[in-house]
Motif scaffolding. Structure first.
Motif, PDB file in Angstrom:
ATOM      1  N   LYS A 155      26.007  17.920  17.310  1.00 46.94           N
ATOM      2  CA  LYS A 155      26.529  16.809  16.512  1.00 46.94           C
ATOM      3  C   LYS A 155      26.724  15.578  17.399  1.00 46.94           C
ATOM      4  N   ASP A 156      26.336  14.424  16.883  1.00 53.43           N
ATOM      5  CA  ASP A 156      26.502  13.108  17.499  1.00 53.43           C
ATOM      6  C   ASP A 156      25.416  12.746  18.502  1.00 53.43           C
ATOM      7  N   THR A 157      24.460  13.641  18.784  1.00 49.09           N
ATOM      8  CA  THR A 157      23.319  13.202  19.583  1.00 49.09           C
ATOM      9  C   THR A 157      22.432  12.303  18.728  1.00 49.09           C
ATOM     10  N   TRP A 158      21.606  11.506  19.386  1.00 44.12           N
ATOM     11  CA  TRP A 158      20.874  10.479  18.658  1.00 44.12           C
ATOM     12  C   TRP A 158      19.576  10.096  19.364  1.00 44.12           C
ATOM     13  N   THR A 159      18.698   9.501  18.584  1.00 45.68           N
ATOM     14  CA  THR A 159      17.442   8.947  19.094  1.00 45.68           C
ATOM     15  C   THR A 159      17.471   7.433  18.909  1.00 45.68           C
ATOM     16  N   PRO A 160      17.140   6.672  19.957  1.00 43.69           N
ATOM     17  CA  PRO A 160      17.221   5.214  19.876  1.00 43.69           C
ATOM     18  C   PRO A 160      16.287   4.609  18.842  1.00 43.69           C
ATOM     19  N   PHE A 161      16.523   3.350  18.557  1.00 43.70           N
ATOM     20  CA  PHE A 161      15.718   2.563  17.635  1.00 43.70           C
ATOM     21  C   PHE A 161      14.306   2.408  18.206  1.00 43.70           C
ATOM     22  N   HIS A 162      13.297   2.751  17.412  1.00 43.46           N
ATOM     23  CA  HIS A 162      11.923   2.711  17.901  1.00 43.46           C
ATOM     24  C   HIS A 162      10.940   2.804  16.739  1.00 43.46           C
ATOM     25  N   ALA A 163       9.682   2.512  17.044  1.00 49.89           N
ATOM     26  CA  ALA A 163       8.563   2.862  16.169  1.00 49.89           C
ATOM     27  C   ALA A 163       7.755   3.920  16.899  1.00 49.89           C
ATOM     28  N   ASP A 164       7.057   4.767  16.158  1.00 47.52           N
ATOM     29  CA  ASP A 164       6.422   5.918  16.779  1.00 47.52           C
ATOM     30  C   ASP A 164       5.208   5.541  17.617  1.00 47.52           C
ATOM     31  N   VAL A 165       4.899   6.402  18.576  1.00 47.72           N
ATOM     32  CA  VAL A 165       3.807   6.204  19.522  1.00 47.72           C
ATOM     33  C   VAL A 165       2.512   5.877  18.783  1.00 47.72           C
ATOM     34  N   TYR A 166       1.766   4.917  19.336  1.00 48.49           N
ATOM     35  CA  TYR A 166       0.492   4.444  18.774  1.00 48.49           C
ATOM     36  C   TYR A 166       0.642   3.797  17.399  1.00 48.49           C
ATOM     37  N   SER A 167       1.858   3.540  16.942  1.00 48.57           N
ATOM     38  CA  SER A 167       2.097   3.122  15.551  1.00 48.57           C
ATOM     39  C   SER A 167       1.609   4.193  14.581  1.00 48.57           C
ATOM     40  N   SER A 192      15.684 -13.150  22.940  1.00 52.29           N
ATOM     41  CA  SER A 192      14.846 -14.280  23.346  1.00 52.29           C
ATOM     42  C   SER A 192      13.632 -13.853  24.160  1.00 52.29           C
ATOM     43  N   LEU A 193      13.688 -12.648  24.742  1.00 47.35           N
ATOM     44  CA  LEU A 193      12.566 -12.132  25.521  1.00 47.35           C
ATOM     45  C   LEU A 193      11.672 -11.206  24.703  1.00 47.35           C
ATOM     46  N   GLY A 194      12.001 -11.043  23.423  1.00 45.05           N
ATOM     47  CA  GLY A 194      11.212 -10.185  22.560  1.00 45.05           C
ATOM     48  C   GLY A 194      11.584  -8.722  22.614  1.00 45.05           C
ATOM     49  N   ASN A 195      12.724  -8.413  23.221  1.00 40.90           N
ATOM     50  CA  ASN A 195      13.156  -7.022  23.343  1.00 40.90           C
ATOM     51  C   ASN A 195      13.975  -6.587  22.133  1.00 40.90           C
ATOM     52  N   LEU A 196      13.795  -5.338  21.740  1.00 43.97           N
ATOM     53  CA  LEU A 196      14.568  -4.753  20.650  1.00 43.97           C
ATOM     54  C   LEU A 196      15.817  -4.067  21.206  1.00 43.97           C
ATOM     55  N   PRO A 197      16.877  -3.961  20.403  1.00 47.38           N
ATOM     56  CA  PRO A 197      18.096  -3.298  20.873  1.00 47.38           C
ATOM     57  C   PRO A 197      17.903  -1.789  20.968  1.00 47.38           C
ATOM     58  N   LEU A 198      18.777  -1.153  21.738  1.00 44.07           N
ATOM     59  CA  LEU A 198      18.750   0.302  21.841  1.00 44.07           C
ATOM     60  C   LEU A 198      19.101   0.931  20.496  1.00 44.07           C
ATOM     61  N   LEU A 199      20.019   0.306  19.778  1.00 48.16           N
ATOM     62  CA  LEU A 199      20.408   0.749  18.446  1.00 48.16           C
ATOM     63  C   LEU A 199      20.546  -0.463  17.532  1.00 48.16           C
ATOM     64  N   PHE A 200      20.165  -0.277  16.288  1.00 49.44           N
ATOM     65  CA  PHE A 200      20.350  -1.300  15.267  1.00 49.44           C
ATOM     66  C   PHE A 200      21.727  -1.118  14.631  1.00 49.44           C
ATOM     67  N   ASP A 201      22.502  -2.192  14.615  1.00 55.13           N
ATOM     68  CA  ASP A 201      23.840  -2.174  14.015  1.00 55.13           C
ATOM     69  C   ASP A 201      23.807  -3.032  12.743  1.00 55.13           C
ATOM     70  N   PRO A 202      23.842  -2.408  11.575  1.00 53.14           N
ATOM     71  CA  PRO A 202      23.779  -3.166  10.314  1.00 53.14           C
ATOM     72  C   PRO A 202      24.898  -4.184  10.185  1.00 53.14           C
ATOM     73  N   ASN A 203      26.036  -3.939  10.831  1.00 53.52           N
ATOM     74  CA  ASN A 203      27.163  -4.873  10.732  1.00 53.52           C
ATOM     75  C   ASN A 203      26.914  -6.170  11.496  1.00 53.52           C
ATOM     76  N   LYS A 204      26.002  -6.119  12.467  1.00 55.84           N
ATOM     77  CA  LYS A 204      25.716  -7.310  13.262  1.00 55.84           C
ATOM     78  C   LYS A 204      24.523  -8.097  12.723  1.00 55.84           C
ATOM     79  N   HIS A 205      23.695  -7.443  11.920  1.00 49.49           N
ATOM     80  CA  HIS A 205      22.493  -8.086  11.399  1.00 49.49           C
ATOM     81  C   HIS A 205      22.496  -7.957   9.875  1.00 49.49           C
ATOM     82  N   LYS A 206      23.182  -8.891   9.235  1.00 50.80           N
ATOM     83  CA  LYS A 206      23.398  -8.812   7.790  1.00 50.80           C
ATOM     84  C   LYS A 206      22.132  -9.093   6.981  1.00 50.80           C
ATOM     85  N   ASP A 207      21.161  -9.787   7.567  1.00 50.31           N
ATOM     86  CA  ASP A 207      19.981 -10.211   6.805  1.00 50.31           C
ATOM     87  C   ASP A 207      18.811  -9.250   6.961  1.00 50.31           C
ATOM     88  N   VAL A 208      19.037  -8.081   7.562  1.00 48.98           N
ATOM     89  CA  VAL A 208      17.952  -7.132   7.811  1.00 48.98           C
ATOM     90  C   VAL A 208      17.902  -6.077   6.701  1.00 48.98           C
TER      91      VAL A 208
END
Length: 390
Positions: free
Chosen positions: A168-180, A208-224
């Protein structure tokens, strides 16, 4: 009498019809109620996710790995204890990724059954099927068309079939799968919470460098735009190409996961490969006039995307040749269980031909900047496909 299960499709329009993702809802269907051709055309061809109930009911591992309503630690220790497995530390992050190490399975099981855990350790990306050469689960028929693992198994390369085990509570970071690629995941035991974003929504999360976050937080990104999905024991989830996601184990959980490519998403994979090459070329553009620029770009492309142009071409040629052989009488059997029928094989070849035409018009090939041997094989395959489809 053959025991293979035939699979076929009934598609008249080969164009992938991407949806207005902002308007969709994620369907929940029963595995017993969905036919292969319908799943193929409704979900894979349209690049739409869904939950599939009751997938693993008859799997051998559903009995062996579970005892009295919990993980059968003794079975794992007895059968797999001396095997090494990759383990991620969910509390230790380095370069925006979880730190990983290898553990003996018997040691991981001792950790997992201990109620007082000091760390959150997640056994993941474990190639158990390859290590044991034992079919402890059945690849669901709706996911039988899997070029990625077909190629890997034929060439005795690393496959894309994994076991995940985590408390319980383990997780996988925000990502898209290999090779799309596509992916499917089935819970043998436990519960997961998925957060999935339609293609394009991830761009709103980049810094600003085009990097994605380790985790997406819906509370911080209301327009997503995002979807939250709860996956229970026995449930499968289909995650289409380009759908970024993150996953949390709400309970101690075991899952089986595949990445895969087929005729429905191979164009998506090609576009992603092409886009990644452009990004690499822009990143090291200052070295464009150097003799090694092309080869260095391909080397970096392989590092960041997982394959370069030559690997992609070899992959396409291999699948195409098997489909041609199939039409000539050398029947292709997938996962030792499923056989493609004529409509399916023909559709596969039409899609590969379309990708070959894209490749032909790419500067790397028009300017003959890749291996002549690879280029010759590709053009030869194009002619063979044209001849077989006449």
């Amino acid at each position: 009498m053959s025991k293979e299960i035939p699979i076929d499709i009934f598609i008249t329009d080969e164009k992938i019809q991407y949806e207005n993702y902002s308007q969709i809802q994620i369907d929940c269907i029963n595995f017993c109620d969905i036919e292969y051709a319908n799943f193929y055309s409704k979900y894979m061809l349209h690049n739409l996710p869904c939950i599939i109930k009751n997938v693993s009911n008859n799997w051998k591992c559903s009995n062996d790995w579970i005892k009295n309503g919990e993980i059968n630690y003794e079975y794992f220790t007895r059968e797999y204890g001396e095997l090494d497995a990759p383990v991620a530390d969910c509390d230790e992050i380095n370069f925006n990724a979880q730190c990983k190490c290898n553990m003996k399975v018997k040691d991981y099981m001792s950790y997992l059954r201990n109620k007082n855990k000091e760390k959150l350790l997640y056994l993941k990306d474990w190639h158990l099927r390859r290590l044991t050469n034992y079919n402890f689960y059945d690849v669901p028929i709706i996911f039988a068309s899997d070029w990625l693992n077909e190629y890997a198994l034929d060439n005795k390369e690393d496959d894309f079939m994994f076991v995940y085990i985590g408390p319980k509570d383990t997780w996988t970071p925000f990502h898209a799968d290999v090779y799309s690629s596509y992916s499917w995941s089935v819970n043998v035991f436990g519960r997961k919470k998925w957060i999935v974003l339609p293609p394009g929504e991830e761009a709103k999360l980049k810094d600003s460098l085009g990097n994605l976050p380790l985790l997406f937080d819906p509370n911080k990104h209301k327009d997503v735009k995002y979807y939250e999905v709860i996956q229970e024991t026995g449930d499968g989830i289909f995650v289409p190409s380009g759908w970024h996601h993150q996953v949390f184990n709400s309970l101690d959980t075991i899952s089986i996961n595949h990445n895969f490519i087929n005729s429905c998403n191979v164009e998506f994979v090609w576009r992603s490969l092409e886009d990644n090459l452009i990004s690499v070329e822009n990143e090291i553009g200052e070295f464009k006039e150097t003799p090694d620029f092309i080869s260095q770009c391909q080397l970096i492309l392989k590092s960041v995307f997982g394959m370069d142009f030559e690997i992609f071409i070899k992959f396409l040629v291999h699948i195409a040749q098997k489909r041609i052989n199939h039409l000539n009488g050398n029947i292709c059997i997938l996962f030792n269980t499923y056989t493609l029928q004529k409509n399916h094989v023909t559709f596969d070849l039409y899609k590969i031909l379309k990708i070959i035409q894209f490749l032909e018009n790419h500067p790397l090939l028009t300017n003959k900047l890749i291996s002549q041997n690879i280029l010759t094989k590709l053009l030869h395959m194009k002619n063979n496909i044209h001849n077989i489809l006449k």
